[in-house]
Design a protein around this motif. Structure first.
Motif, PDB file in Angstrom:
ATOM      1  N   LYS A  50       0.816  -1.216   0.000  1.00 30.53           N
ATOM      2  CA  LYS A  50       0.000   0.000   0.000  1.00 30.53           C
ATOM      3  C   LYS A  50       0.851   1.268   0.000  1.00 30.53           C
ATOM      4  O   LYS A  50       0.345   2.357  -0.296  1.00 30.53           O
ATOM      5  N   VAL A  51       2.141   1.132   0.337  1.00 30.54           N
ATOM      6  CA  VAL A  51       3.032   2.299   0.305  1.00 30.54           C
ATOM      7  C   VAL A  51       3.308   2.635  -1.155  1.00 30.54           C
ATOM      8  O   VAL A  51       3.721   1.767  -1.935  1.00 30.54           O
ATOM      9  N   PRO A  52       3.102   3.883  -1.574  1.00 29.70           N
ATOM     10  CA  PRO A  52       3.178   4.248  -2.993  1.00 29.70           C
ATOM     11  C   PRO A  52       4.601   4.438  -3.517  1.00 29.70           C
ATOM     12  O   PRO A  52       4.952   5.501  -4.050  1.00 29.70           O
TER      13      PRO A  52
ATOM     14  N   GLY B 246       9.771  12.087   9.539  1.00 30.67           N
ATOM     15  CA  GLY B 246       9.356  11.710  10.878  1.00 30.67           C
ATOM     16  C   GLY B 246       8.049  10.963  10.950  1.00 30.67           C
ATOM     17  O   GLY B 246       7.643  10.526  12.025  1.00 30.67           O
ATOM     18  N   LYS B 247       7.368  10.796   9.814  1.00 27.00           N
ATOM     19  CA  LYS B 247       6.086  10.077   9.780  1.00 27.00           C
ATOM     20  C   LYS B 247       6.245   8.714   9.095  1.00 27.00           C
ATOM     21  O   LYS B 247       5.716   7.724   9.560  1.00 27.00           O
ATOM     22  N   PHE B 248       6.947   8.708   7.976  1.00 25.66           N
ATOM     23  CA  PHE B 248       7.239   7.463   7.280  1.00 25.66           C
ATOM     24  C   PHE B 248       8.172   6.641   8.168  1.00 25.66           C
ATOM     25  O   PHE B 248       9.135   7.176   8.740  1.00 25.66           O
ATOM     26  N   ASN B 249       7.900   5.334   8.332  1.00 28.16           N
ATOM     27  CA  ASN B 249       8.680   4.581   9.318  1.00 28.16           C
ATOM     28  C   ASN B 249       9.339   3.330   8.754  1.00 28.16           C
ATOM     29  O   ASN B 249       9.013   2.864   7.656  1.00 28.16           O
TER      30      ASN B 249
ATOM     31  N   VAL C 280       5.093  -9.371  10.739  1.00 30.18           N
ATOM     32  CA  VAL C 280       3.632  -9.519  10.889  1.00 30.18           C
ATOM     33  C   VAL C 280       2.959  -8.160  10.783  1.00 30.18           C
ATOM     34  O   VAL C 280       1.956  -7.988  10.074  1.00 30.18           O
ATOM     35  N   ASP C 281       3.512  -7.165  11.488  1.00 25.43           N
ATOM     36  CA  ASP C 281       2.918  -5.828  11.440  1.00 25.43           C
ATOM     37  C   ASP C 281       3.149  -5.150  10.093  1.00 25.43           C
ATOM     38  O   ASP C 281       2.324  -4.348   9.643  1.00 25.43           O
ATOM     39  N   LEU C 282       4.264  -5.457   9.436  1.00 20.80           N
ATOM     40  CA  LEU C 282       4.508  -4.911   8.104  1.00 20.80           C
ATOM     41  C   LEU C 282       3.485  -5.462   7.122  1.00 20.80           C
ATOM     42  O   LEU C 282       2.926  -4.724   6.297  1.00 20.80           O
ATOM     43  N   LEU C 283       3.200  -6.741   7.211  1.00 19.31           N
ATOM     44  CA  LEU C 283       2.187  -7.356   6.358  1.00 19.31           C
ATOM     45  C   LEU C 283       0.804  -6.756   6.620  1.00 19.31           C
ATOM     46  O   LEU C 283       0.006  -6.583   5.690  1.00 19.31           O
ATOM     47  N   GLY C 284       0.540  -6.424   7.881  1.00 21.36           N
ATOM     48  CA  GLY C 284      -0.757  -5.864   8.246  1.00 21.36           C
ATOM     49  C   GLY C 284      -0.879  -4.378   7.997  1.00 21.36           C
ATOM     50  O   GLY C 284      -1.965  -3.811   8.161  1.00 21.36           O
TER      51      GLY C 284
ATOM     52  N   ASP D 195       5.450   0.753   7.768  1.00 24.69           N
ATOM     53  CA  ASP D 195       5.575   0.994   6.326  1.00 24.69           C
ATOM     54  C   ASP D 195       6.649   0.167   5.629  1.00 24.69           C
ATOM     55  O   ASP D 195       6.442  -0.305   4.510  1.00 24.69           O
ATOM     56  N   SER D 196       7.815   0.050   6.269  1.00 25.22           N
ATOM     57  CA  SER D 196       8.933  -0.552   5.559  1.00 25.22           C
ATOM     58  C   SER D 196       9.866  -1.258   6.536  1.00 25.22           C
ATOM     59  O   SER D 196       9.714  -1.156   7.759  1.00 25.22           O
ATOM     60  N   MET D 197      10.863  -1.954   5.961  1.00 25.05           N
ATOM     61  CA  MET D 197      11.789  -2.701   6.812  1.00 25.05           C
ATOM     62  C   MET D 197      12.984  -3.173   5.985  1.00 25.05           C
ATOM     63  O   MET D 197      12.829  -3.589   4.835  1.00 25.05           O
ATOM     64  N   PHE D 198      14.182  -3.075   6.547  1.00 26.27           N
ATOM     65  CA  PHE D 198      15.383  -3.650   5.934  1.00 26.27           C
ATOM     66  C   PHE D 198      15.558  -5.049   6.541  1.00 26.27           C
ATOM     67  O   PHE D 198      16.466  -5.291   7.327  1.00 26.27           O
ATOM     68  N   ASP D 199      14.706  -5.952   6.167  1.00 27.46           N
ATOM     69  CA  ASP D 199      14.652  -7.252   6.835  1.00 27.46           C
ATOM     70  C   ASP D 199      15.746  -8.196   6.346  1.00 27.46           C
ATOM     71  O   ASP D 199      16.260  -8.058   5.222  1.00 27.46           O
ATOM     72  N   ASN D 200      16.107  -9.184   7.200  1.00 24.98           N
ATOM     73  CA  ASN D 200      16.950 -10.270   6.732  1.00 24.98           C
ATOM     74  C   ASN D 200      16.197 -11.003   5.629  1.00 24.98           C
ATOM     75  O   ASN D 200      15.004 -11.281   5.767  1.00 24.98           O
ATOM     76  N   LEU D 201      16.853 -11.326   4.560  1.00 29.21           N
ATOM     77  CA  LEU D 201      16.203 -11.931   3.404  1.00 29.21           C
ATOM     78  C   LEU D 201      15.356 -13.164   3.730  1.00 29.21           C
ATOM     79  O   LEU D 201      14.218 -13.279   3.248  1.00 29.21           O
ATOM     80  N   PRO D 202      15.843 -14.104   4.571  1.00 24.92           N
ATOM     81  CA  PRO D 202      15.068 -15.338   4.778  1.00 24.92           C
ATOM     82  C   PRO D 202      13.669 -15.144   5.344  1.00 24.92           C
ATOM     83  O   PRO D 202      12.752 -15.885   4.992  1.00 24.92           O
TER      84      PRO D 202
END
Length: 330
Positions: free
Chosen positions: A135-137, A153-156, A194-198, A202-209
């Motif tokens: 949903k993030v454009p 400061g709003k985008f997270n 889980v919260d990113l999916l929900g 907004d975003s995350m630099f997640d570990n690939l796995p």
């Protein structure tokens, strides 16, 4: 009479051997009961996924149960401190990661130092991947930067905890691109995803796995990976270096994971566990799982000595970054 002292000496020697036999047997029997792999993060994250893969392989190699115990909190410090206080007998092992070397500088006081643990083996390296809720454009890193600057400061950006490689990737990105992105820490990658999916973040630099399956299913949108090369599991996703953004020309961050034992663990115990781990990593089912989940096999030679140097080098590298960024644990 002359044979009496000799007879006594033989009897004494036999009794001594019998007395020491249980000790020798106990030493030779390692492991003779279940081994625990302590993970400092919640279930579902990359550290937990990897720990369970390796635990199964090591269990089959040693013919003893290897259970994974999640001791979450303080960016994995709680789990590390549990192992630091454990008996150095090879039955409580810590699944260490890049976070523990970052924490050395990030926290003003720690009750452990991973450099003092007995290194067993490096398990894997893995790039992080910048993902956003669909949903993030934004569809590119350039658009991500523009959106962040339009919403300071709003985008997270979520993370598995302050000082984790996920958080450090975002902090380094913010420094390089001069963006004001709000950090939202979680107690592990799993809950954050889980919260990113929900759509709660907004975003995350997640570990690939822990995110690649959601990317492949279209539930998350991937913008870039943080390593020096593209991930085979996401061949269409560019590296940060390939975006052509001048500020990101040197952006290269990978996470890593390894087994460490409590300080003072006997070398022979470390060797037994090390050898079993390396055999486990060669098992076809683990090789396939690595490929599926985005883990890269550790570079050779993978010895306790090379892993000790790896830990020391990473502690110095990330200590410099933490100090330069002025970061402190929350």
């Amino acid at each position: 009479m002359n044979g009496q002292p000799l007879r006594r000496m033989r009897i004494l020697a036999a009794v001594t051997c019998l007395a020491l036999a249980p000790t020798w047997a106990a030493q030779a029997a390692y492991p003779d009961r279940p081994i625990t792999f302590v993970v400092g993060y919640a279930a579902g994250g990359a550290t937990d996924i990897l720990a369970r893969l390796v635990a199964k392989g090591v269990s089959e190699e040693l013919r003893q149960p290897v259970v994974v115990e999640n001791r979450t909190g303080a960016n994995s410090n709680i789990g590390a401190e549990v192992v630091a206080r454990a008996q150095p007998d090879g039955y409580t092992i810590y699944v260490g990661s890049i976070a523990n070397t970052i924490n050395r500088t990030l926290y003003s006081k720690l009750n452990y130092d991973l450099r003092e643990f007995a290194p067993v083996a490096l398990l894997a390296t893995v790039p992080n991947i910048l993902v956003v809720n669909p949903k993030v454009p934004v569809k590119t890193v350039q658009e991500y930067i523009a959106h962040a600057k339009a919403n300071p400061g709003k985008f997270n950006c979520a993370s598995s905890g302050t000082g984790s490689s996920i958080n450090m990737s975002c902090e380094l990105f913010k420094m390089e691109t001069k963006t004001n992105i709000l950090h939202v820490p979680y107690r592990g990658s799993g809950p954050a995803v889980v919260d990113l999916l929900g759509g709660q973040v907004d975003s995350m630099f997640d570990n690939l796995p822990s995110s690649i399956g959601h990317v492949q299913a279209g539930k998350l949108r991937a913008l870039a990976v943080t390593g020096a090369k593209r991930a085979p599991q996401a061949p269409d996703v560019p590296t940060m270096l390939e975006t052509g953004i001048p500020e990101l020309k040197d952006f290269n961050v990978v996470s890593w994971f390894g087994l460490t034992a409590p300080p003072g663990t006997p070398p022979e115990v470390v060797k037994t566990l090390h050898d079993a781990t390396l055999r486990a990593l060669k098992r076809p089912e683990i090789v396939q799982a690595y490929e599926k989940n985005g883990f890269d096999a550790p570079p050779p030679p993978n010895t306790p000595q090379t892993f000790a140097k790896w830990i020391n080098d990473e502690t110095e590298r990330w200590g410099a970054v933490v100090r330069a960024a002025g970061l402190k644990a929350e």
